[in-house]
Design an enzyme around this catalytic site. Sequence first.
Site: not given
Ligand code: DSN
Length: 421
Positions: A58, A60, A204, A230, A233, A239
Amino acid sequence: MTVTEVPAKSIASQDPEVAACLDAEFKRQTNTLEMIASENIVSDAVLQAAGSVMTNKYAEGYPGKRYYHGCEQYDVVENLAIDRAKKLFGAEFANVQPHSGTTANQEVFLATVKAGDAVVSLSLAHGGHLSHGHAVNMAGKLYAIHQYGVSRDTERIDFDEVAKLVREHKPKMIITGGSAYPRLIDFDRFRELADEAGAVFLVDMAHFAGLVAGQAIPSPVPVADIVTTTTHKTLRGPRGGLILAKEPFGKSIQKSVFPGMQGGPLMHLVAAKAVAFGEALRPSFKDYAKRVIRNAQLLGEVLAGEGLRLVTGGTDTHLVLVDLTAFGTTGKAASDALEDAGITVNMNMIPFDTRKPTECSGIRIGSPALTSRGMGEDEFRRIGRWIAEVARNTEDKALIARVRSEVGEMASSFPLRAEEN
Ligand code: DSN
């Protein structure tokens, strides 16, 4: 023995049932073509950090201000992640703790607007994201969301509609970015409208952050007040989520992430984010980002040549959104048949879709994971032809089996790891 010497296969003797799942998944990923636009293949270093002893602790709070003892290395690693994220994107402020992109967006809502406030965002049906205020999502329930879409003619963001919504509802926040929009976004036009309304401007960039990091497309960071993403990607990390902002927003974002929305950060993933940001700072990442776009464009050209319509006529990014109407099939039928053929994509609504969300008229196809495995022009051309063949013949089991075997042969000749940086 150090963490780097722990045998990777030790789980096989400890828990054969889970180990069997991991092995089977490794084989699936190795022998198939992963073309979900939001997925990627990480480096061994990212994988190692994500599976490290930092999962045990942890931490925090924030570096230098923890609520637990024993956090010396956690401070170092979180500061590395913050400094690298700021450098990578030229950002004034970074918070690396968000558990996901959706959580990051919720944290921005919490930091900047109040329940009931008006917010303008891109609708999911036209390429946006659930967390930007879809009616079934928490944001849609808590805030007065007004959504814009794309225009029928160009299938690009309809700025007349955005301006109309902004002038009518005087939003406290304007959001752009999404998960199925293949084109560059004109951030400056949103900035002007946000200034006119006195609204916070949030981008975003979850889908295209890696392309921004690799300087292959324009960055929203200098233009927007806050940018969320995120990290898994196109950015090719573990993740997780990340919030970047102009300095004045930093304090309220810190509070909204912890203690506002989250408790203990996932520090093994923060460590892996630091590794991924470090990789993205290397010169070779620029080359990767360019190849991701080129491969998606090549794929689009092949599919268009086969008679399929691309939403917006093409792509500037890592994904193509394909309208299957010309082949008389649905997104569901095509994506099921493609999965059987070893090509993983997702069915997707196209703008103004007349089919149900469980059926869809389109599929979304992305190039990042295969680009990370080292595939290029020859492979993407072959893949385009396979996709068209299968989508045209979704019931032809013999054809699908033949493609499956060809796919397996090609896929297994590319290692399942991001190319060395
Ligand atoms: N689930 C993601 C996507 O496939 O674009 C977006 O959060």
